[in-house]
Design a protein around this motif. Structure first.
Motif, PDB file in Angstrom:
ATOM      1  N   ALA B  56     -33.998  16.714  -8.278  1.00  0.00           N
ATOM      2  CA  ALA B  56     -33.897  17.518  -9.659  1.00  0.00           C
ATOM      3  C   ALA B  56     -33.618  18.768  -9.355  1.00  0.00           C
ATOM      4  CB  ALA B  56     -34.984  16.875 -10.544  1.00  0.00           C
ATOM      5  N   GLU B 176     -40.125   7.800  -8.821  1.00  0.00           N
ATOM      6  CA  GLU B 176     -40.142   8.524 -10.046  1.00  0.00           C
ATOM      7  C   GLU B 176     -41.614   8.948 -10.248  1.00  0.00           C
ATOM      8  OE1 GLU B 176     -40.958  10.046 -13.716  1.00  0.00           O
ATOM      9  OE2 GLU B 176     -41.948   8.328 -13.280  1.00  0.00           O
ATOM     10  N   SER B 289     -27.171   7.484  -8.171  1.00  0.00           N
ATOM     11  CA  SER B 289     -27.439   7.786  -9.659  1.00  0.00           C
ATOM     12  C   SER B 289     -26.733   9.107 -10.137  1.00  0.00           C
ATOM     13  CB  SER B 289     -28.990   8.321  -9.841  1.00  0.00           C
ATOM     14  OG  SER B 289     -29.680   6.997  -9.529  1.00  0.00           O
ATOM     15  N   THR B 290     -25.816   9.770  -8.839  1.00  0.00           N
ATOM     16  CA  THR B 290     -25.052  10.695  -9.275  1.00  0.00           C
ATOM     17  C   THR B 290     -23.607  10.433  -9.538  1.00  0.00           C
ATOM     18  OG1 THR B 290     -24.658  11.228  -6.861  1.00  0.00           O
ATOM     19  CG2 THR B 290     -26.655  12.240  -8.057  1.00  0.00           C
ATOM     20  N   CYS B 350     -32.874   0.259 -21.083  1.00  0.00           N
ATOM     21  CA  CYS B 350     -32.710  -0.029 -19.427  1.00  0.00           C
ATOM     22  C   CYS B 350     -32.977  -1.584 -19.220  1.00  0.00           C
ATOM     23  CB  CYS B 350     -33.800   1.043 -18.662  1.00  0.00           C
ATOM     24  SG  CYS B 350     -33.811   0.552 -17.122  1.00  0.00           S
ATOM     25  N   CYS B 390     -37.033   6.821 -18.857  1.00  0.00           N
ATOM     26  CA  CYS B 390     -37.265   7.606 -17.704  1.00  0.00           C
ATOM     27  C   CYS B 390     -35.796   7.673 -17.233  1.00  0.00           C
ATOM     28  CB  CYS B 390     -38.079   6.924 -16.468  1.00  0.00           C
ATOM     29  SG  CYS B 390     -37.341   5.707 -15.344  1.00  0.00           S
ATOM     30  N   ALA B 391     -35.447   8.485 -15.978  1.00  0.00           N
ATOM     31  CA  ALA B 391     -34.260   8.592 -15.511  1.00  0.00           C
ATOM     32  C   ALA B 391     -33.559   7.624 -14.729  1.00  0.00           C
ATOM     33  CB  ALA B 391     -34.249   9.970 -14.545  1.00  0.00           C
ATOM     34  N   ASP B 394     -30.693   6.349 -17.216  1.00  0.00           N
ATOM     35  CA  ASP B 394     -29.627   7.250 -17.157  1.00  0.00           C
ATOM     36  C   ASP B 394     -28.987   7.138 -15.837  1.00  0.00           C
ATOM     37  OD1 ASP B 394     -30.851   8.539 -19.531  1.00  0.00           O
ATOM     38  OD2 ASP B 394     -31.447  10.295 -18.465  1.00  0.00           O
ATOM     39  N   GLY B 395     -29.718   7.119 -14.761  1.00  0.00           N
ATOM     40  CA  GLY B 395     -28.920   7.127 -13.266  1.00  0.00           C
ATOM     41  C   GLY B 395     -28.050   5.752 -13.450  1.00  0.00           C
ATOM     42  N   SER B 398     -24.616   6.023 -14.349  1.00  0.00           N
ATOM     43  CA  SER B 398     -23.611   7.029 -13.842  1.00  0.00           C
ATOM     44  C   SER B 398     -22.464   6.489 -12.979  1.00  0.00           C
ATOM     45  CB  SER B 398     -24.510   7.775 -12.818  1.00  0.00           C
ATOM     46  OG  SER B 398     -25.065   8.737 -13.295  1.00  0.00           O
TER      47      SER B 398
END
Ligand SMILES: Cc1cc2nc3c(=O)[nH]c(=O)nc-3n(C[C@H](O)[C@H](O)[C@H](O)COP(=O)(O)O)c2cc1C
Ligand code: SF4
Ligand code: FES
Lengths: 243, 435
Positions: B56, B176, B289-290, B350, B390-391, B394-395, B398
């Motif tokens: 991050a 995480e 995740s990017t 998720c 949590c991320a 989101d990841g 991607s």
């Protein structure tokens, strides 16, 4: 873990009758070592993960007796311990192979050959994902990325690195494991540990193998060696500048 | 271009021992740090511009500064340093070889960081699936105790510190930071609601710093070199050096240490380029995740701002490079299977979303999908992104969103044709050889 109620033992020594044939019982020493783990932490419950590794180091899996032992020592219910044990993939719910062979089939390894290696090992050993050979030597699994992508495709045996594998090298590896011939990881000790030996290290009881094996494999050193060839270094620290 | 600091001693066969570290100025930063005021150390790390290397990019000194100090309230509780050594993001492979080769640099960083935030107990939460690295850390901690770098009244400073090496048990989500803390407390590793943040209510509801391995290991060099030395490397807002991990269809995959802001073009040159006769098709700048990038992005500076401006994230600098033999749908499916497997189940978008996305992508790869499926797939991503607890959630979106954006036609070919048109053998490293 739902069957564990049937196999409750009296407090203290876990009963020997409740473990399957061939699985050694937990002993007073296991209990002493569990208590030793607890002393490492400000709060006892933090010891639960290493205690479960300890149970696996004796019995090869998280047995109902192991759950009971953890619950008793930490003042938890067996359901609470079971809920934790089932969350983490490294804890086995039943006895399995002495050698846990994992083939990385996360994207990068899969593409570079992990899928083919896994397919061939399944054929070769006659078992599928999460199954154990009849002789009890090998459990096969496909793995997620094991932080060795610069050595793809990667195979892990009891969480030791076997880097840059091919289908042929992986078949040869499992053949040797099954016939009891010595094998050694690419980056790891001079000999391959059993599942139980490895679990003891994860429980925080070091073996004496830390100094064995390479400090770094070739890919790890790629950048450093190139820097040395090209005469490139980091900027000098201020106190080094003039010397 | 290459500036080995963390990797400077890796070439020595005994680099992982105390002696092997000491030969390269190891443990020289420690007495310097212990002679400073803790607040001055925090200021030094702030001034250096060091940003977290766990993905991050949060400023490390600022994080340390959030720890309440003083005799009242949260400040009065014990403080903890927790090192995140759970490295599991697909593609990320820097902390693992680093700790195998140079665990003492991490230990020295842990001692200095703990002194700065006034923690007497530090934990290294290491992924359970890298046992030889665990051995190396255990060994290094034992050596450090023997040398008096750990324990009570370290080198007469009055500062006490114990380090516990704690092995996890296989769960990506434990990387995480709040899930990691739950796991370290002996629970299932599931993320916590924030606020409160770990800085005030972390481990055992006490003030806690969670930092990545590389972040903490960079600290001794900052103490030795100074903020200016560190800040002169890298780019304006992304200072210092870092480990870039090159993997995939490249000639010389591996770890390359250099200033932040290098480009993939430069790194590929260092790594000998793509394998013979092939070209770059897509890559991840910092793990799965990017969002994916392509050859169009070869000159994007790999710093936090540069990669963000290109629509992705620097993440962990895990540069996974795939050539034109690789099917993007297959890759996206496999990454999505990973997220579905690792979803901790706490929140619905998720947990359910990743499951359904796997079903759709499998249909595509097998040639049974429709165009409507593609729409549903992207809709599902919309419903996960920004709506997950949590991320990880989101990841998970991607690779899909970026994959479809960059290679829509390839997805359509899977739908309108008979499934995957690629030959998986062509992309293996043993293609053409007799395996
Ligand atoms: C799903 C997930 C997995 C993560 N895995 C890791 C990891 O393995 N190592 C790590 O350092 N940070 C990981 N992080 C980031 C951490 O939450 C946290 O930001 C980081 O440890 C902070 O350290 P830093 O400020 O030094 O970068 C992960 C985050 C998420 C959402
Ligand atoms: S986003 Fe996924 S991993 Fe994160 S809390 Fe929700 S279910 Fe768990
Ligand atoms: S993808 Fe296999 S080790 Fe990373």
């Amino acid at each position: 873990m739902s069957g564990s109620d049937k196999i409750t033992t009296d407090l203290g020594m876990p009963g020997t009758a409740t473990v399957p044939a061939g699985v050694p019982p937990l002993t007073e020493q296991t209990r002493r070592e569990a208590r030793e783990i607890i002393t490492r932490y400000p709060q006892p419950r933090s010891a639960l993960l290493p205690m479960l590794h300890l149970v696996q180091s004796v019995q090869g899996y998280v047995s109902p007796d192991g759950i009971s032992l953890c619950a008793e020592e930490l003042g938890l219910t067996k359901a609470e311990v079971g809920a934790v044990a089932t969350f983490y993939t490294q804890y086995r719910r039943r006895p399995a192979g002495e050698y846990h062979v994992g083939v990385c089939t996360n994207t990068l390894c899969a593409v570079l050959g992990g899928d083919e290696i896994f397919r061939q090992l399944k054929d070769h050993l006659g078992v599928g994902h999460n199954e154990t050979t009849e002789d009890g030597t090998i459990s096969l699994e496909h793995l997620e990325c094991n932080a060795a992508c610069d050595y793809a495709p990667v195979v892990m045996v009891n969480w030791e690195f076997y880097d840059d594998q091919t289908p042929a090298s992986a078949r040869d590896l499992v053949d040797k494991l099954r016939s009891g011939q010595p094998v050694a990881p690419t980056r790891g000790p001079d000999r391959q540990c059993t599942f139980k030996e490895m679990s003891r290290v994860l429980a925080g009881f070091p073996d004496d193998l830390a100094t064995q094996g390479v400090q770094a494999g070739p890919a790890t050193l790629a950048g450093l060696q190139l820097a040395q060839q090209r005469g490139e270094t980091a900027p000098a620290y201020p106190d080094e500048e003039k010397s | 271009m290459l500036t080995p600091v963390l990797s400077r001693n890796w070439g020595d066969a005994d680099s992982f021992t105390l002696a092997g570290y000491a030969r390269h100025r190891g443990y020289e930063a420690l007495p310097k740090a212990l002679a400073m005021e803790p607040d001055a150390l925090i200021q030094l790390v702030k001034d250096s511009g060091l940003r977290g290397r766990g993905g991050a990019g949060f400023p490390t000194g600022m994080k340390w500064g959030f720890i309440p100090q003083g005799p009242d309230g949260q400040g009065a509780k014990p403080h903890y340093l927790v090192v995140n050594a759970d490295e599991s993001e697909p593609g990320t492979c820097k902390d693992t070889p680093f700790m195998m080769a140079n665990p003492h640099a991490l230990i020295e960083g842990v001692i200095i960081a703990s002194y700065a935030i006034r923690a007497k107990k530090a934990f290294i939460y290491i992924r359970g699936e890298i046992v030889h690295v665990t051995r190396r850390l255990q060994h290094a901690v034992a050596e450090a105790y023997q040398a008096g770098h750990l324990g009570t009244d370290i080198h007469g400073s009055g500062f006490d510190l114990d380090i516990v090496v704690h092995a996890g048990a296989g769960a990506y989500i434990c990387g995480e930071e709040t899930a990691l803390l739950d796991s370290l407390e002996g629970y299932r590793g599931q993320p916590r609601l924030r606020p409160p943040f770990p800085a005030t209510h972390g481990l055992y509801a006490s003030p806690t710093v969670v930092n990545n391995v590389e972040s903490i290991a960079s600290v001794p060099s900052i103490v030795l070199g100074g903020a200016q030395w560190f800040g002169a490397q890298g780019t304006e807002k992304s200072k210092g050096y870092t480990l870039y991990s090159l993997s995939g269809h490249v000639k010389r995959p591996g770890q390359y240490e250099g200033p932040l802001g290098l480009t993939l073009r430069q790194l590929l040159e260092l790594g000998g380029g793509m394998r013979e006769g092939h070209e770059l098709k897509f890559w991840t700048p910092g793990g799965s995740s990017t969002p994916l990038l392509t050859a169009e992005h070869l000159d994007v500076p790999l710093d936090y701002e540069g990669v963000a401006a290109a629509g992705s994230m620097l993440g962990t600098k895990a540069l996974q490079c795939f050539d034109e033999t690789t099917c993007v749908v297959r890759c996206v499916l496999r990454w999505t299977e990973f997220y579905a497997h690792e979803s901790c189940g706490k929140c619905t978008p998720c947990r359910e979303g990743t499951y359904w996305m796997v079903q759709i992508l499998q249909r595509m790869e097998n040639g049974n999908a429709t165009e409507e499926d593609l729409v549903t797939l992207l809709d599902t991503c919309d419903n996960i992104f920004g709506r997950s607890f949590c991320a990880l959630g989101d990841g998970a979106t991607s690779p899909i969103v970026s994959g479809v954006q960059l290679f829509r036609q390839e997805f359509m070919d899977h739908i309108n044709g008979t499934g995957c048109p690629f030959d998986p053998v062509a992309s293996t490293v043993f293609a053409g050889a007799h395996a």
